[in-house]
Scaffold this motif. Sequence first.
Motif, PDB file in Angstrom:
ATOM      1  N   LEU A   1       0.851  -1.183   0.000  1.00 23.50           N
ATOM      2  CA  LEU A   1       0.000   0.000   0.000  1.00 23.50           C
ATOM      3  C   LEU A   1       0.889   1.236   0.000  1.00 23.50           C
ATOM      4  N   PHE A   2       0.771   2.051  -1.055  1.00 29.61           N
ATOM      5  CA  PHE A   2       1.542   3.286  -1.172  1.00 29.61           C
ATOM      6  C   PHE A   2       0.740   4.415  -0.529  1.00 29.61           C
ATOM      7  N   THR A   3       1.348   5.098   0.446  1.00 30.67           N
ATOM      8  CA  THR A   3       0.649   6.167   1.161  1.00 30.67           C
ATOM      9  C   THR A   3       1.425   7.472   1.052  1.00 30.67           C
ATOM     10  N   TYR A   4       0.688   8.565   1.111  1.00 27.95           N
ATOM     11  CA  TYR A   4       1.331   9.874   1.016  1.00 27.95           C
ATOM     12  C   TYR A   4       0.686  10.889   1.948  1.00 27.95           C
ATOM     13  N   GLY A   5      -0.226  10.427   2.819  1.00 25.39           N
ATOM     14  CA  GLY A   5      -0.926  11.353   3.702  1.00 25.39           C
ATOM     15  C   GLY A   5      -1.069  10.809   5.111  1.00 25.39           C
TER      16      GLY A   5
ATOM     17  N   GLY B   1       7.317   0.219   7.252  1.00 26.59           N
ATOM     18  CA  GLY B   1       7.332   0.399   5.809  1.00 26.59           C
ATOM     19  C   GLY B   1       8.651   0.945   5.306  1.00 26.59           C
ATOM     20  N   PHE B   2       8.649   1.361   4.053  1.00 23.24           N
ATOM     21  CA  PHE B   2       9.845   1.921   3.431  1.00 23.24           C
ATOM     22  C   PHE B   2       9.429   3.023   2.473  1.00 23.24           C
ATOM     23  N   ASN B   3      10.353   3.932   2.200  1.00 21.65           N
ATOM     24  CA  ASN B   3      10.080   5.051   1.306  1.00 21.65           C
ATOM     25  C   ASN B   3      10.143   4.608  -0.147  1.00 21.65           C
ATOM     26  N   ASP B   4       9.286   5.217  -0.962  1.00 22.59           N
ATOM     27  CA  ASP B   4       9.302   4.940  -2.403  1.00 22.59           C
ATOM     28  C   ASP B   4       8.717   6.145  -3.115  1.00 22.59           C
ATOM     29  N   VAL B   5       8.753   6.111  -4.432  1.00 21.04           N
ATOM     30  CA  VAL B   5       8.312   7.235  -5.250  1.00 21.04           C
ATOM     31  C   VAL B   5       7.368   6.724  -6.327  1.00 21.04           C
ATOM     32  N   LEU B   6       6.302   7.488  -6.579  1.00 18.52           N
ATOM     33  CA  LEU B   6       5.380   7.175  -7.679  1.00 18.52           C
ATOM     34  C   LEU B   6       5.538   8.241  -8.757  1.00 18.52           C
ATOM     35  N   LEU B   7       6.042   7.834  -9.917  1.00 16.40           N
ATOM     36  CA  LEU B   7       6.259   8.761 -11.036  1.00 16.40           C
ATOM     37  C   LEU B   7       4.972   8.972 -11.822  1.00 16.40           C
ATOM     38  N   GLY B   8       4.866  10.174 -12.428  1.00 17.59           N
ATOM     39  CA  GLY B   8       3.726  10.462 -13.292  1.00 17.59           C
ATOM     40  C   GLY B   8       2.483  10.892 -12.541  1.00 17.59           C
ATOM     41  N   TYR B   9       2.608  11.161 -11.252  1.00 22.82           N
ATOM     42  CA  TYR B   9       1.480  11.642 -10.444  1.00 22.82           C
ATOM     43  C   TYR B   9       1.925  12.881  -9.689  1.00 22.82           C
ATOM     44  N   LYS B  10       0.954  13.653  -9.209  1.00 27.65           N
ATOM     45  CA  LYS B  10       1.260  14.816  -8.387  1.00 27.65           C
ATOM     46  C   LYS B  10       0.115  15.045  -7.405  1.00 27.65           C
TER      47      LYS B  10
ATOM     48  N   GLY C   1       6.286   8.935  -1.109  1.00 28.32           N
ATOM     49  CA  GLY C   1       5.378   8.261  -0.195  1.00 28.32           C
ATOM     50  C   GLY C   1       6.069   7.182   0.605  1.00 28.32           C
ATOM     51  N   ARG C   2       5.261   6.472   1.338  1.00 25.15           N
ATOM     52  CA  ARG C   2       5.771   5.374   2.148  1.00 25.15           C
ATOM     53  C   ARG C   2       4.916   4.149   1.871  1.00 25.15           C
ATOM     54  N   VAL C   3       5.575   3.000   1.766  1.00 20.80           N
ATOM     55  CA  VAL C   3       4.908   1.764   1.375  1.00 20.80           C
ATOM     56  C   VAL C   3       4.843   0.821   2.570  1.00 20.80           C
ATOM     57  N   TYR C   4       3.651   0.230   2.758  1.00 21.79           N
ATOM     58  CA  TYR C   4       3.446  -0.712   3.857  1.00 21.79           C
ATOM     59  C   TYR C   4       2.898  -2.023   3.308  1.00 21.79           C
ATOM     60  N   MET C   5       3.223  -3.103   4.017  1.00 24.68           N
ATOM     61  CA  MET C   5       2.645  -4.397   3.707  1.00 24.68           C
ATOM     62  C   MET C   5       1.376  -4.570   4.532  1.00 24.68           C
ATOM     63  N   CYS C   6       0.277  -4.876   3.858  1.00 26.82           N
ATOM     64  CA  CYS C   6      -1.015  -5.015   4.525  1.00 26.82           C
ATOM     65  C   CYS C   6      -1.694  -6.309   4.085  1.00 26.82           C
ATOM     66  N   SER C   7      -2.604  -6.779   4.914  1.00 24.08           N
ATOM     67  CA  SER C   7      -3.422  -7.929   4.536  1.00 24.08           C
ATOM     68  C   SER C   7      -4.593  -7.451   3.680  1.00 24.08           C
TER      69      SER C   7
ATOM     70  N   SER D   1      10.493   1.775  -7.439  1.00 19.48           N
ATOM     71  CA  SER D   1      11.271   0.595  -7.054  1.00 19.48           C
ATOM     72  C   SER D   1      10.953  -0.621  -7.910  1.00 19.48           C
ATOM     73  N   GLY D   2       9.870  -0.534  -8.702  1.00 22.41           N
ATOM     74  CA  GLY D   2       9.432  -1.664  -9.503  1.00 22.41           C
ATOM     75  C   GLY D   2       8.332  -2.472  -8.850  1.00 22.41           C
ATOM     76  N   LYS D   3       8.035  -2.189  -7.585  1.00 19.11           N
ATOM     77  CA  LYS D   3       6.975  -2.909  -6.874  1.00 19.11           C
ATOM     78  C   LYS D   3       5.604  -2.417  -7.319  1.00 19.11           C
ATOM     79  N   THR D   4       4.666  -3.331  -7.400  1.00 22.01           N
ATOM     80  CA  THR D   4       3.275  -2.996  -7.691  1.00 22.01           C
ATOM     81  C   THR D   4       2.535  -2.826  -6.383  1.00 22.01           C
ATOM     82  N   ALA D   5       1.823  -1.718  -6.248  1.00 17.16           N
ATOM     83  CA  ALA D   5       1.164  -1.406  -4.980  1.00 17.16           C
ATOM     84  C   ALA D   5      -0.211  -0.809  -5.233  1.00 17.16           C
ATOM     85  N   TRP D   6      -1.032  -0.845  -4.200  1.00 16.62           N
ATOM     86  CA  TRP D   6      -2.291  -0.100  -4.210  1.00 16.62           C
ATOM     87  C   TRP D   6      -1.987   1.344  -3.828  1.00 16.62           C
ATOM     88  N   ALA D   7      -2.754   2.271  -4.401  1.00 19.89           N
ATOM     89  CA  ALA D   7      -2.631   3.680  -4.041  1.00 19.89           C
ATOM     90  C   ALA D   7      -3.997   4.326  -4.187  1.00 19.89           C
ATOM     91  N   TYR D   8      -4.208   5.405  -3.482  1.00 17.66           N
ATOM     92  CA  TYR D   8      -5.487   6.125  -3.539  1.00 17.66           C
ATOM     93  C   TYR D   8      -5.323   7.422  -4.320  1.00 17.66           C
TER      94      TYR D   8
END
Length: 215
Positions: free
Chosen positions: A114-118, A136-145, A170-176, A200-207
């Motif tokens: 789960l990619f979070t930014y808020g 979690g760990f830090n990551d970046v989502l390109l092409g969004y603002k 944002g920050r990425v967390y592992m969730c069920s 990072s190449g990881k596929t994640a959910w984002a809102y």
Amino acid sequence: MIIYSVTINIDESVHDKWLEWMKDTHIPEVMGTGKFINAKIAKVLVEEEMGGITYSIQYTAENKEILDKYYAEDSERMREEVTKNFGNKFVAFRTELAVVKEFNDNRLNATEYLFTYGTLQQEDIQLTVFSRTLSGFNDVLLGYKLSDEKVVGVYPVMHRSEEPADFVNGRVYMCSNKEILEADKYEGPAYKRIKVVLNSGKTAWAYISSTQQPN
């Protein structure tokens, strides 16, 4: 919560019969008193100098009053049943444990990124939504603002950008799966959950904003 722990060393000559009886008869009868929420039996992984095989049986009661009620109404009968079936082939001692705090680790069931930014990065919000804090760990989502406007003037919202160089930190967390659904409830109708590929190449959910279509 109160744990009523019974440690039993059983003679090897009756071990198999005793274990079957405990699992199929005795523990179900104790649970049948209605005094306990759950029970577990575990083998103690040590070699006893005295011989025999040792087990720990733990029953969880909601409070001390209920456990005392078990003592008054049921425990003597239950002990007599053990003695009647196995005589002097066992040694037992009992302990009461008061639960101070429970910690649950959901990592084995956490299969979704789960990619979070808020606000989902805030520990107090995580405790409210997930009943735990997340690692979690830090990551970046390109092409969004991030939008210049916030939901109800407070909560940040992300949009897809026409500029590929735009990005959201944002920050990425592992969730069920269950936790992802809880996050859906928290985010509400102003947000829509989509799959994204992070830097990072990881596929994640984002809102993102619910008014925008995903890629």
